[in-house]
Structures are given as structure tokens and as C-alpha cells.
Design a protein around this motif. Structure first.
Motif, PDB file in Angstrom:
ATOM      1  N   UNK A   1       7.468 -41.384 -46.209  1.00  0.00           N
ATOM      2  CA  UNK A   1       6.977 -41.284 -47.585  1.00  0.00           C
ATOM      3  C   UNK A   1       5.484 -41.565 -47.635  1.00  0.00           C
ATOM      4  N   UNK A   2       5.046 -42.618 -46.949  1.00  0.00           N
ATOM      5  CA  UNK A   2       3.616 -42.964 -46.919  1.00  0.00           C
ATOM      6  C   UNK A   2       2.807 -41.868 -46.242  1.00  0.00           C
ATOM      7  N   UNK A   3       3.342 -41.317 -45.159  1.00  0.00           N
ATOM      8  CA  UNK A   3       2.646 -40.226 -44.465  1.00  0.00           C
ATOM      9  C   UNK A   3       2.531 -39.018 -45.388  1.00  0.00           C
ATOM     10  N   UNK A   4       3.602 -38.692 -46.086  1.00  0.00           N
ATOM     11  CA  UNK A   4       3.581 -37.565 -47.014  1.00  0.00           C
ATOM     12  C   UNK A   4       2.597 -37.753 -48.155  1.00  0.00           C
ATOM     13  N   UNK A   5       2.559 -38.954 -48.709  1.00  0.00           N
ATOM     14  CA  UNK A   5       1.613 -39.242 -49.793  1.00  0.00           C
ATOM     15  C   UNK A   5       0.190 -39.126 -49.270  1.00  0.00           C
ATOM     16  N   UNK A   6      -0.067 -39.714 -48.111  1.00  0.00           N
ATOM     17  CA  UNK A   6      -1.408 -39.668 -47.529  1.00  0.00           C
ATOM     18  C   UNK A   6      -1.846 -38.222 -47.257  1.00  0.00           C
ATOM     19  N   UNK A   7      -0.958 -37.434 -46.676  1.00  0.00           N
ATOM     20  CA  UNK A   7      -1.300 -36.032 -46.386  1.00  0.00           C
ATOM     21  C   UNK A   7      -1.466 -35.216 -47.668  1.00  0.00           C
ATOM     22  N   UNK A   8      -0.686 -35.535 -48.684  1.00  0.00           N
ATOM     23  CA  UNK A   8      -0.836 -34.852 -49.970  1.00  0.00           C
ATOM     24  C   UNK A   8      -2.189 -35.142 -50.610  1.00  0.00           C
ATOM     25  N   UNK A   9      -2.592 -36.402 -50.570  1.00  0.00           N
ATOM     26  CA  UNK A   9      -3.903 -36.776 -51.112  1.00  0.00           C
ATOM     27  C   UNK A   9      -5.009 -36.127 -50.292  1.00  0.00           C
ATOM     28  N   UNK A  10      -4.848 -36.109 -48.971  1.00  0.00           N
ATOM     29  CA  UNK A  10      -5.848 -35.480 -48.101  1.00  0.00           C
ATOM     30  C   UNK A  10      -5.963 -33.986 -48.428  1.00  0.00           C
ATOM     31  N   UNK A  11      -4.822 -33.314 -48.565  1.00  0.00           N
ATOM     32  CA  UNK A  11      -4.834 -31.877 -48.859  1.00  0.00           C
ATOM     33  C   UNK A  11      -5.476 -31.598 -50.214  1.00  0.00           C
TER      34      UNK A  11
END
Length: 119
Positions: free
Chosen positions: A17-27
């Protein structure tokens, strides 16, 4: 505790979940920076405002070798993806706290959704 340590702890606690949130914010950040750079919306003024780029280095009357390579690319409307990538990296101090702040509520919402749908 530093942001780096807090991010590591967040990834341990919330995993994918944290990885997904981080990658979403990065994208979202790199996409927004790319669009801003492509449309030449004055991205350099925003970087100057937040102290990420010197106003003096952007002056058009300066020689290119006096401006610095990034300011020179910005002044010439350099490759948009390069500018977007660098701006995204410069925005890490904004992205990290945002990731730390919104991951727990998103994880709770995902757990509640899984509990109600039986997934």
C-alpha cells in the motif's frame, strides 16, 4: 526521526500500500511537471519561489556558461522530460511528507473495503 527513516518504517508497516501510494504521488508529480514544462507555464518561477533555483541564474542577459546547465535548459525551454524529472527529484521534500501523511488513511480505507466485500 528523518523523512527517510519514517518512509522506511511506513514501507515496513504498510507494505505494498505504501509503495503504491508513493508511486502514485511520484507519477502525478512527474506528469504535472512534464505538462508544466511542455506548456512553458513558468515552471522556473515556481522553482525560484521555493528556493530550488536561483533567480539570478535565470536572467536571459547572462552568458549560457554563467547560468548553469539546468538554468540554461530552462531558459531555452529544454527537453521537457529532463526538466520534469529534475523538478520531480527537487520536490522530494514535498512528496515524502505527503506519502507519510496519506498512506495510513488509504490503508485503513482499503482494509475496510476488503472487510465489507469479503476480499
Amino acid at each position: 526521526m528523518s523523512n527517510t527513516a519514517r518512509i522506511r518504517e511506513l514501507f515496513k508497516k504498510y507494505g505494498y500500500t505504501a509503495v503504491g501510494v508513493h508511486l502514485g504521488i511520484y507519477a502525478a508529480t512527474i506528469s504535472g511537471c512534464y505538462i508544466a514544462a511542455e506548456r512553458n507555464t513558468g515552471l522556473e518561477k515556481l522553482l525560484v519561489k521555493y528556493g530550488l533555483l536561483s533567480d539570478e541564474s535565470l536572467r536571459a542577459d547572462r552568458e549560457p556558461h554563467e547560468r548553469g546547465w539546468f538554468a540554461d535548459k530552462m531558459a531555452k525551454g529544454g527537453p521537457s522530460l529532463l526538466v520534469a524529472f529534475i523538478c520531480t527529484k527537487a520536490l522530494l521534500p514535498v512528496r515524502a511528507p505527503l506519502t507519510i501523511a496519506i498512506t495510513p488513511p488509504i490503508a485503513r480505507a482499503l482494509r475496510q473495503r476488503a472487510a465489507t466485500t469479503g476480499l
